[in-house]
Design a protein around this motif. Structure first.
Motif, PDB file in Angstrom:
ATOM      1  N   ASP A  23       0.818  -1.219   0.000  1.00 61.05           N
ATOM      2  CA  ASP A  23       0.000   0.000   0.000  1.00 61.05           C
ATOM      3  C   ASP A  23       0.852   1.269   0.000  1.00 61.05           C
ATOM      4  N   ILE A  24       2.146   1.124   0.279  1.00 62.95           N
ATOM      5  CA  ILE A  24       3.036   2.287   0.320  1.00 62.95           C
ATOM      6  C   ILE A  24       4.078   2.134  -0.779  1.00 62.95           C
ATOM      7  N   ASP A  25       4.032   3.022  -1.762  1.00 61.58           N
ATOM      8  CA  ASP A  25       5.047   3.018  -2.813  1.00 61.58           C
ATOM      9  C   ASP A  25       6.378   3.489  -2.237  1.00 61.58           C
ATOM     10  N   ASP A  26       7.483   3.122  -2.909  1.00 61.76           N
ATOM     11  CA  ASP A  26       8.784   3.598  -2.473  1.00 61.76           C
ATOM     12  C   ASP A  26       8.849   5.119  -2.598  1.00 61.76           C
ATOM     13  N   GLU A  27       9.444   5.767  -1.601  1.00 56.15           N
ATOM     14  CA  GLU A  27       9.511   7.228  -1.490  1.00 56.15           C
ATOM     15  C   GLU A  27       8.121   7.849  -1.502  1.00 56.15           C
ATOM     16  N   ASP A  28       7.259   7.263  -0.668  1.00 53.76           N
ATOM     17  CA  ASP A  28       5.900   7.789  -0.559  1.00 53.76           C
ATOM     18  C   ASP A  28       5.462   7.746   0.900  1.00 53.76           C
ATOM     19  N   VAL A  29       4.320   8.371   1.164  1.00 53.60           N
ATOM     20  CA  VAL A  29       3.748   8.452   2.502  1.00 53.60           C
ATOM     21  C   VAL A  29       2.286   8.061   2.428  1.00 53.60           C
ATOM     22  N   ARG A  30       1.808   7.420   3.488  1.00 53.78           N
ATOM     23  CA  ARG A  30       0.416   6.974   3.561  1.00 53.78           C
ATOM     24  C   ARG A  30      -0.125   7.319   4.942  1.00 53.78           C
ATOM     25  N   PRO A  31      -1.375   7.792   5.019  1.00 54.52           N
ATOM     26  CA  PRO A  31      -1.950   8.091   6.335  1.00 54.52           C
ATOM     27  C   PRO A  31      -2.403   6.809   7.041  1.00 54.52           C
ATOM     28  N   PHE A  32      -2.399   6.859   8.363  1.00 53.92           N
ATOM     29  CA  PHE A  32      -2.926   5.775   9.187  1.00 53.92           C
ATOM     30  C   PHE A  32      -3.490   6.406  10.446  1.00 53.92           C
ATOM     31  N   GLU A  33      -4.670   5.972  10.850  1.00 58.94           N
ATOM     32  CA  GLU A  33      -5.279   6.491  12.072  1.00 58.94           C
ATOM     33  C   GLU A  33      -5.555   5.338  13.011  1.00 58.94           C
ATOM     34  N   HIS A  34      -5.259   5.556  14.287  1.00 55.60           N
ATOM     35  CA  HIS A  34      -5.521   4.536  15.301  1.00 55.60           C
ATOM     36  C   HIS A  34      -5.982   5.232  16.570  1.00 55.60           C
ATOM     37  N   GLN A  35      -7.158   4.888  17.038  1.00 52.73           N
ATOM     38  CA  GLN A  35      -7.749   5.447  18.253  1.00 52.73           C
ATOM     39  C   GLN A  35      -7.715   6.974  18.257  1.00 52.73           C
ATOM     40  N   GLY A  36      -8.085   7.554  17.117  1.00 51.83           N
ATOM     41  CA  GLY A  36      -8.198   9.000  16.994  1.00 51.83           C
ATOM     42  C   GLY A  36      -6.884   9.743  16.801  1.00 51.83           C
ATOM     43  N   HIS A  37      -5.783   9.011  16.650  1.00 52.02           N
ATOM     44  CA  HIS A  37      -4.475   9.648  16.448  1.00 52.02           C
ATOM     45  C   HIS A  37      -4.025   9.435  15.007  1.00 52.02           C
ATOM     46  N   ALA A  38      -3.554  10.507  14.370  1.00 55.75           N
ATOM     47  CA  ALA A  38      -3.085  10.439  12.985  1.00 55.75           C
ATOM     48  C   ALA A  38      -1.592  10.110  12.948  1.00 55.75           C
ATOM     49  N   TYR A  39      -1.246   9.147  12.102  1.00 57.07           N
ATOM     50  CA  TYR A  39       0.138   8.753  11.870  1.00 57.07           C
ATOM     51  C   TYR A  39       0.434   8.880  10.378  1.00 57.07           C
ATOM     52  N   ALA A  40       1.709   8.946  10.054  1.00 54.05           N
ATOM     53  CA  ALA A  40       2.152   8.911   8.662  1.00 54.05           C
ATOM     54  C   ALA A  40       3.126   7.743   8.531  1.00 54.05           C
ATOM     55  N   LEU A  41       2.913   6.912   7.510  1.00 54.93           N
ATOM     56  CA  LEU A  41       3.756   5.747   7.248  1.00 54.93           C
ATOM     57  C   LEU A  41       4.538   5.996   5.969  1.00 54.93           C
ATOM     58  N   TYR A  42       5.810   5.661   5.987  1.00 57.58           N
ATOM     59  CA  TYR A  42       6.693   5.935   4.854  1.00 57.58           C
ATOM     60  C   TYR A  42       7.416   4.655   4.444  1.00 57.58           C
ATOM     61  N   ARG A  43       7.828   4.635   3.185  1.00 56.95           N
ATOM     62  CA  ARG A  43       8.662   3.546   2.681  1.00 56.95           C
ATOM     63  C   ARG A  43       9.763   4.176   1.821  1.00 56.95           C
ATOM     64  N   VAL A  44      11.006   3.965   2.246  1.00 52.61           N
ATOM     65  CA  VAL A  44      12.153   4.520   1.526  1.00 52.61           C
ATOM     66  C   VAL A  44      13.224   3.440   1.457  1.00 52.61           C
ATOM     67  N   ASP A  45      13.675   3.143   0.248  1.00 52.74           N
ATOM     68  CA  ASP A  45      14.718   2.138   0.027  1.00 52.74           C
ATOM     69  C   ASP A  45      14.415   0.813   0.722  1.00 52.74           C
ATOM     70  N   GLY A  46      13.149   0.404   0.675  1.00 56.97           N
ATOM     71  CA  GLY A  46      12.751  -0.870   1.248  1.00 56.97           C
ATOM     72  C   GLY A  46      12.534  -0.867   2.752  1.00 56.97           C
ATOM     73  N   GLN A  47      12.814   0.251   3.424  1.00 58.04           N
ATOM     74  CA  GLN A  47      12.607   0.375   4.865  1.00 58.04           C
ATOM     75  C   GLN A  47      11.304   1.121   5.125  1.00 58.04           C
ATOM     76  N   VAL A  48      10.652   0.802   6.246  1.00 59.11           N
ATOM     77  CA  VAL A  48       9.430   1.508   6.623  1.00 59.11           C
ATOM     78  C   VAL A  48       9.689   2.362   7.862  1.00 59.11           C
ATOM     79  N   TYR A  49       8.966   3.481   7.929  1.00 58.46           N
ATOM     80  CA  TYR A  49       9.110   4.441   9.016  1.00 58.46           C
ATOM     81  C   TYR A  49       7.721   4.928   9.390  1.00 58.46           C
TER      82      TYR A  49
END
Length: 107
Positions: free
Chosen positions: A12-38
């Motif tokens: 769901d996350i392309d390389d060098e991209d960001v995706r939103p994620f929400e959990h219990q009312g808190h917003a997070y950002a998920l990233y994928r760069v060079d095969g690593q996730v952040y």
């Protein structure tokens, strides 16, 4: 107490991209760069704008509103207008899924 939360499929996350994620009312950002996730907080520390609409270049997310930039590995603010660091979270890919570790309050 900390626990790993299943956030999305790795695909769901392309390389060098960001995706939103929400959990219990808190917003997070998920990233994928060079095969690593952040994972970081999902809102810019400057004016609380959603970072999922920003641009990822290498290990830097640029806020879409005023072009403030953060290092997604450390959360370090990289210059004006942002001066407050972004909170980061441990992230991992396992079995084709992305997990982030968040602090949860005991029930």
């Amino acid at each position: 107490m900390s626990r790993w939360i299943d956030a999305c499929a790795l695909d769901d996350i392309d390389d060098e991209d960001v995706r939103p994620f929400e959990h219990q009312g808190h917003a997070y950002a998920l990233y994928r760069v060079d095969g690593q996730v952040y994972a970081t907080d999902g809102l810019c520390t400057h004016e609380r704008v959603a970072l999922c609409d920003g641009l990822v270049m290498d290990h830097v997310i640029e806020c879409p509103k005023h072009n403030g930039r953060f290092d997604i590995r450390t959360g370090r603010a990289l210059g004006a207008p942002v001066c407050v660091n972004l909170r980061t979270y441990p992230a991992k890919a396992d079995g084709g899924r992305v997990f982030i570790q968040i602090h949860t309050e005991p029930a």
